[in-house]
Design an enzyme around this catalytic site. Structure first.
Site, PDB file in Angstrom:
ATOM      1  N   ARG A  66       0.736  -1.265  -0.113  1.00  0.00           N
ATOM      2  CA  ARG A  66       0.036   0.073   0.059  1.00  0.00           C
ATOM      3  C   ARG A  66       0.795   1.218  -0.025  1.00  0.00           C
ATOM      4  O   ARG A  66       1.646   1.573   1.048  1.00  0.00           O
ATOM      5  CB  ARG A  66      -0.891  -0.109   1.265  1.00  0.00           C
ATOM      6  CG  ARG A  66      -1.911  -1.281   1.150  1.00  0.00           C
ATOM      7  CD  ARG A  66      -2.245  -1.488   2.662  1.00  0.00           C
ATOM      8  NE  ARG A  66      -2.789  -2.903   3.097  1.00  0.00           N
ATOM      9  CZ  ARG A  66      -2.083  -4.040   3.001  1.00  0.00           C
ATOM     10  NH1 ARG A  66      -0.873  -3.878   2.959  1.00  0.00           N
ATOM     11  NH2 ARG A  66      -2.728  -5.181   3.185  1.00  0.00           N
ATOM     12  N   SER A  69       0.171   7.688   1.071  1.00  0.00           N
ATOM     13  CA  SER A  69       0.476   9.231   0.219  1.00  0.00           C
ATOM     14  C   SER A  69       1.432   9.319  -0.589  1.00  0.00           C
ATOM     15  O   SER A  69       1.903  10.343  -1.371  1.00  0.00           O
ATOM     16  CB  SER A  69       0.823  10.330   1.326  1.00  0.00           C
ATOM     17  OG  SER A  69      -0.481  10.719   2.082  1.00  0.00           O
ATOM     18  N   TYR A 183      -2.737  19.998   3.476  1.00  0.00           N
ATOM     19  CA  TYR A 183      -2.516  18.502   2.871  1.00  0.00           C
ATOM     20  C   TYR A 183      -3.629  17.890   2.483  1.00  0.00           C
ATOM     21  O   TYR A 183      -4.688  17.930   2.869  1.00  0.00           O
ATOM     22  CB  TYR A 183      -1.696  18.034   4.098  1.00  0.00           C
ATOM     23  CG  TYR A 183      -1.159  16.727   3.618  1.00  0.00           C
ATOM     24  CD1 TYR A 183      -0.188  16.808   2.558  1.00  0.00           C
ATOM     25  CD2 TYR A 183      -1.354  15.510   4.199  1.00  0.00           C
ATOM     26  CE1 TYR A 183       0.573  15.459   2.155  1.00  0.00           C
ATOM     27  CE2 TYR A 183      -0.590  14.253   4.040  1.00  0.00           C
ATOM     28  CZ  TYR A 183       0.409  14.290   2.828  1.00  0.00           C
ATOM     29  OH  TYR A 183       0.854  13.286   2.502  1.00  0.00           O
TER      30      TYR A 183
END
Length: 393
Positions: A66, A69, A183
């Site tokens: 995975r 970000s 963000y």
């Protein structure tokens, strides 16, 4: 002895650091992929899981992980292909393609009530999405303390893209467009923008424009059933060996929302191909996915000193870092780690990538533990020290 500009003897220190993470039970396995002067070095330790079938499978550059970000730079690169072919313009408003974000209001007080707003000074532009200055994003706050933080958390979830964007657009912006860096959310909005601009799903556009030409077959928003045995188990942050996401969990099926902010899986080998293409100015093995000027634009710090002073997750967050398009840019060297001009980004699950042009270095790490990608943790100080002390030219 040195090869590819690394001391082979000193690289054993990196392997020892990975071994310690495994032996301590922090993660069952870890992989480091380093490329320098045209040569690739791999250091790997442990297995895909602490228990079950994955415990018998060694971690390697083909292990599916995975990205969290670390998905964000791929999103920005895909968007830039649309800028290059004239589908998008950086300074055009997103209103036509994303009408949910047209005529926005802005909170009079970022910590105040949601119904106390002022009009936005200007529309949100494509450039605002790529630099994360669209005016909304992650608001770190304890539940019940900041109304917009609670409202933004409620927007989340595995929703169809149109529904997700509708909920986001119904909220006021936290700050004026262009005022400061915020963000995460911008990457998800960019994914929706790409889908609408191309008439494809975001995943299809990403595959067609980035992954297929760079031959990245294991990069996507889910793992096919035939390859689930290669997906490392994701572990929780709070306690060792507690499973957060098993191989047959969230990534075993296509999501309703293809999250550019953190929804991709990939491998060290796949991501290396993207990283090497960026290092070579947008091309790899004769396949050009971006122009050299586009890569330069992506990897240039676009934040002003004023934006940096009011942005980030704490005081000094941008003291040695800026932001390009979907990735960070190191503005000065602060230790035995990435040089000024290095660019890349980490991920929630413990993945991280940086290209260091000054050292002709690409470095990719793959761990699978929640919140392990935070570069402020001591483990990353130790891992980066182990990488850079091995440089031998």
């Amino acid at each position: 002895m040195a090869t590819g500009g690394f001391s082979i003897q000193r690289l054993t220190r990196l392997r020892a650091r990975l071994d310690r993470l495994v032996e301590a039970g922090f993660v069952p396995g870890a992989v480091a992929v380093l490329a320098r002067h045209g040569e690739v070095h791999v250091e790997a330790a442990g297995t895909l899981a602490f228990d079950g079938p994955g415990a018998a499978k060694p971690m390697d550059p083909g292990t599916i992980c995975r990205l969290g970000s670390m998905s964000k730079p791929l999103v920005a690169a895909c968007a830039m292909t649309l800028v290059e072919d004239g589908t998008l313009r950086l300074d055009d408003p997103v209103d036509d393609l994303l009408p949910e974000l047209a005529d926005m209001t802005v909170l009079a007080d970022p910590a105040g009530p949601l119904d106390a707003t002022v009009p936005a000074d200007r529309p949100i532009a494509v450039r605002d999405l790529l630099t994360y200055t669209l005016g909304t994003g992650m608001v770190p706050a304890a539940p019940g303390t900041v109304p917009i933080a609670d409202a933004l958390r409620e927007v989340g979830g595995d929703l169809p893209p149109d529904e997700w964007l509708g909920r986001l657009g119904a909220l006021p912006l936290v700050h004026q467009p262009g005022e400061r860096w915020m963000y995460d959310t911008a990457a998800d909005v960019t994914g929706v923008l790409i889908a609408r601009a191309t008439g494809q799903s975001f995943g299809e556009a990403l595959r067609e424009r980035i992954c297929a030409p760079l031959r990245m077959p294991d990069t996507g928003f889910s793992v096919p059933a035939a390859h689930l045995g290669r997906l490392a188990t994701g572990y929780a942050a709070a306690a060792d060996r507690v499973v957060d996401d098993p191989p047959d969990g969230a990534f075993s099926r296509p999501p309703a929302f293809e999250s550019g902010g953190g929804g991709l899986v990939s491998t060290g080998s796949d991501f290396l191909r993207f990283a090497m293409a960026m290092a070579a100015g947008g091309t790899l093995d004769g396949q050009r996915v971006l122009s050299r000027p586009a890569v330069t634009l992506m990897t240039t710090d676009h934040l002003t000193s004023t934006q940096k002073a009011v942005s980030g997750f704490g005081p000094g967050y941008f003291d040695a870092m800026g932001w390009g398009f979907g990735l960070s840019v190191r503005t000065r060297r602060t230790g035995l780690g990435p040089s000024a001009g290095s660019y890349g980004w980490p991920g929630y699950w413990g993945t991280v990538w940086y290209n260091d042009p000054a050292e002709d270095l690409t470095a990719i790490f793959c761990l699978q533990r929640a919140h392990a990608g935070d570069q402020r943790q001591p483990l990353w100080h130790d891992l980066w020290t182990a990488v850079y002390q091995a440089i031998d030219d």
